[in-house]
Design an enzyme around this catalytic site. Sequence first.
Site, PDB file in Angstrom:
ATOM      1  N   GLU A 158     -21.954 -17.195  64.326  1.00 13.87           N
ATOM      2  CA  GLU A 158     -22.220 -16.461  64.548  1.00 13.87           C
ATOM      3  C   GLU A 158     -22.012 -15.403  63.121  1.00 13.87           C
ATOM      4  O   GLU A 158     -22.171 -14.434  63.692  1.00 13.87           O
ATOM      5  CB  GLU A 158     -22.526 -15.950  65.923  1.00 13.87           C
ATOM      6  CG  GLU A 158     -21.080 -15.294  66.486  1.00 13.87           C
ATOM      7  CD  GLU A 158     -20.280 -16.163  66.817  1.00 13.87           C
ATOM      8  OE1 GLU A 158     -20.035 -17.999  65.884  1.00 13.87           O
ATOM      9  OE2 GLU A 158     -19.005 -16.403  67.716  1.00 13.87           O
ATOM     10  N   HIS A 215     -16.335 -20.364  63.747  1.00  7.80           N
ATOM     11  CA  HIS A 215     -18.213 -19.342  64.020  1.00  7.80           C
ATOM     12  C   HIS A 215     -19.286 -19.254  63.731  1.00  7.80           C
ATOM     13  O   HIS A 215     -18.891 -18.635  62.531  1.00  7.80           O
ATOM     14  CB  HIS A 215     -17.746 -17.721  64.873  1.00  7.80           C
ATOM     15  CG  HIS A 215     -15.833 -17.448  64.944  1.00  7.80           C
ATOM     16  ND1 HIS A 215     -16.943 -17.270  67.285  1.00  7.80           N
ATOM     17  CD2 HIS A 215     -15.057 -18.255  65.994  1.00  7.80           C
ATOM     18  CE1 HIS A 215     -15.583 -17.168  67.637  1.00  7.80           C
ATOM     19  NE2 HIS A 215     -15.127 -17.363  66.647  1.00  7.80           N
ATOM     20  N   GLY A 259     -13.850 -17.203  73.152  1.00  8.20           N
ATOM     21  CA  GLY A 259     -13.381 -15.578  74.369  1.00  8.20           C
ATOM     22  C   GLY A 259     -12.000 -15.990  74.098  1.00  8.20           C
ATOM     23  O   GLY A 259     -11.898 -16.674  73.224  1.00  8.20           O
ATOM     24  N   LYS A 288     -31.762  -3.459  69.173  1.00  5.44           N
ATOM     25  CA  LYS A 288     -32.256  -1.835  68.393  1.00  5.44           C
ATOM     26  C   LYS A 288     -33.730  -2.368  67.244  1.00  5.44           C
ATOM     27  O   LYS A 288     -34.517  -2.119  66.975  1.00  5.44           O
ATOM     28  CB  LYS A 288     -31.411  -0.762  68.029  1.00  5.44           C
ATOM     29  CG  LYS A 288     -31.614   0.039  67.411  1.00  5.44           C
ATOM     30  CD  LYS A 288     -31.883   1.346  68.456  1.00  5.44           C
ATOM     31  CE  LYS A 288     -32.688   2.445  67.596  1.00  5.44           C
ATOM     32  NZ  LYS A 288     -32.252   2.949  69.245  1.00  5.44           N
ATOM     33  N   CYS A 312     -16.030 -22.371  69.844  1.00  6.82           N
ATOM     34  CA  CYS A 312     -14.453 -22.036  70.290  1.00  6.82           C
ATOM     35  C   CYS A 312     -14.354 -22.280  71.582  1.00  6.82           C
ATOM     36  O   CYS A 312     -14.240 -23.234  71.768  1.00  6.82           O
ATOM     37  CB  CYS A 312     -14.336 -20.531  69.321  1.00  6.82           C
ATOM     38  SG  CYS A 312     -12.825 -20.660  69.002  1.00  6.82           S
ATOM     39  N   TYR A 313     -14.034 -21.152  72.227  1.00  6.61           N
ATOM     40  CA  TYR A 313     -12.955 -21.319  73.103  1.00  6.61           C
ATOM     41  C   TYR A 313     -14.808 -22.402  73.823  1.00  6.61           C
ATOM     42  O   TYR A 313     -14.006 -23.000  74.821  1.00  6.61           O
ATOM     43  CB  TYR A 313     -13.689 -20.597  74.267  1.00  6.61           C
ATOM     44  CG  TYR A 313     -12.878 -19.941  75.831  1.00  6.61           C
ATOM     45  CD1 TYR A 313     -11.289 -20.720  75.350  1.00  6.61           C
ATOM     46  CD2 TYR A 313     -13.858 -19.780  76.175  1.00  6.61           C
ATOM     47  CE1 TYR A 313     -11.197 -20.979  76.783  1.00  6.61           C
ATOM     48  CE2 TYR A 313     -13.399 -20.357  77.744  1.00  6.61           C
ATOM     49  CZ  TYR A 313     -11.896 -20.440  78.312  1.00  6.61           C
ATOM     50  OH  TYR A 313     -11.638 -21.077  79.548  1.00  6.61           O
ATOM     51  N   ASP A 358     -37.175   4.465  69.937  1.00  7.56           N
ATOM     52  CA  ASP A 358     -37.442   4.288  71.362  1.00  7.56           C
ATOM     53  C   ASP A 358     -38.262   4.812  72.364  1.00  7.56           C
ATOM     54  O   ASP A 358     -39.499   3.658  72.763  1.00  7.56           O
ATOM     55  CB  ASP A 358     -35.908   3.860  72.136  1.00  7.56           C
ATOM     56  CG  ASP A 358     -34.856   3.304  71.161  1.00  7.56           C
ATOM     57  OD1 ASP A 358     -35.417   2.582  70.187  1.00  7.56           O
ATOM     58  OD2 ASP A 358     -33.720   3.543  71.952  1.00  7.56           O
TER      59      ASP A 358
END
Length: 556
Positions: free
Chosen positions: A214, A212, A98, A412, A125-126, A270
């Site tokens: 990710e 990070h 963040g 998705k 991180c944060y 979808d």
Amino acid sequence: MNEDQGLDNTRRITSSDDLEVSAYLEMSQEKAGYGLVSEGEISPQRESILIVDFGSQYSRLIARRVRESSVYCEIIAHNTEWGAVEDLNPKGIILSGGPASVYDETSPLAPLWVFESGLPILGICYGMQVLVHQLGGKVAASTKKEYGHAVLHQNKPNESLFTGLPQSLSVWMSHADQVTELPPGFVSMAHTDNSPIAVVGNDKGILGIQFHPEVVHTPQGSNIIENFLTKTCNMGQTWTPGNFVSDSINRIREQVGKGKVICALSGGVDSAVAATLVHRAVGDQLTCIFVNNGLMRRDEPDRVRETFEKYMDINFIYSESTERFLTGLAGVIDPERKRKTIGEEFINVFDEEASKLGTVDFLTQGTLYPDVIESKTSDNSVSATIKTHHNVGGLPEHMKMELVEPLRYLFKDEVRQVGLELGLPEEMVFRQPFPGPGLAIRIMGEVTSEKLEILRAADWIVMDEIKANGLYNELWQTFAVLTGSRSVGVTGDFRTYGHVIAIRAVKSDDAMTADWARLPYDVLANISSRISNEVPDVNRVVFDITSKPPGTIEWE
Ligand code: XMP
């Protein structure tokens, strides 16, 4: 929405992708005063990871990585109460990054239940700074900001996060604060040149990492996340398309009982996946309605019909409504007016078709998880977001139905995997987004059947060449536009005065921003010569080299 922009090449989800028909209906529900179905229907046996969001641009990316490890997770706001998440059966918690600094008085912190739950925690991180701060350690502004690549060195081999990984690895950093003092019971587990304490942990499975994992720039980041899930949280990797399908079928049966369900099909992935799931669950209790508005691409309505009516054997109503839509669009030039006309006409046709079925109890929609997050994390409802694209009126009062939204847990790309699992054709599962108002917003000025035919022919050639050259899947959207301009040309010995077609090809992660695609000259040359030779009345082809912003993807 742009958390992974420039950092990750995973295609992002757009809430306008394939919203088409369901978007009209979502808005209608909102207008009629209904919300989305209530939360908390997660079956008790489904384990989950909670991702506490501190406003990171990467929270969704963390969620994607967890899901890619076949573990279910949900993103929750940092002030969520335990009672609201208990039913998710959490087995671990991730605290996101963040933009704040923990020592600012107004900074968001983790709710106390996070630490009282006894669950394993991974602060990123944060998120790491939050847990250090709240558990009695110290965080301070570092003298040197650390941004970009760094090499992380483990102090001692560590099983909980680094099983199977080398002692030193490349990681991606983005921080100005750093941990200066460990909380009681914690050890420093790894360091980089600029961060003496880059990974912390205690013996209760509470871990913090300054980098990070990710983003793709931490090449072994997915392994680190997977290690946390499997080694520290001891989770099974059961979130698979196959399990999702069987789980959904049970849930839908439970919700629908003996009720009657309708679903509006758009041709997009979808609504197709949602309808197929509901059909698997309740068979002939489902009827799908497909409205041919005459604004789709060549062969598209027939393909939808073939897939659902013949191949899937679903109760299928095909409403041939081209004339109605074209009559409504006669003389309409303003783009927003076009959208409104198409939307209203759609609701009328849908209402008429549905009323022939007698009382209908449920409406199936392809709402996706990003839409759900959006509606929870902002004041805008899902429908409000969509409204910018769909200026239509609501469903009439008498069409009161409960929503069935089997995809509200999925991103998705998970929807696509479920689509494949259900046996839907790849062409439908991997279709590029196509707007609800269809070709009407790619014809500048009034829409007529003659112009639609010209555009369909040109669009077919664009698609044909893009697919033949293996470019389809790497482009967000590719299409032709009938520009409304005419230009002078020469064919043989004759002067011509014909239409100008523009080719639009864009790359994008989320449709919020887009870059024009650098199509190879040879491909452009083939498209151009084929269009001017094969499409009557077109004598010029131009290539749109505008990015978004300042342009939009569509021309109207
Ligand atoms: P723009 O043109 O705003 O488009 O850059 C962003 C994405 O949204 C799609 N789009 C629509 N989709 N109804 C839809 O269902 C609409 O009215 C609409 N307008 C734009 C567009 O194709 C692109 O993917």
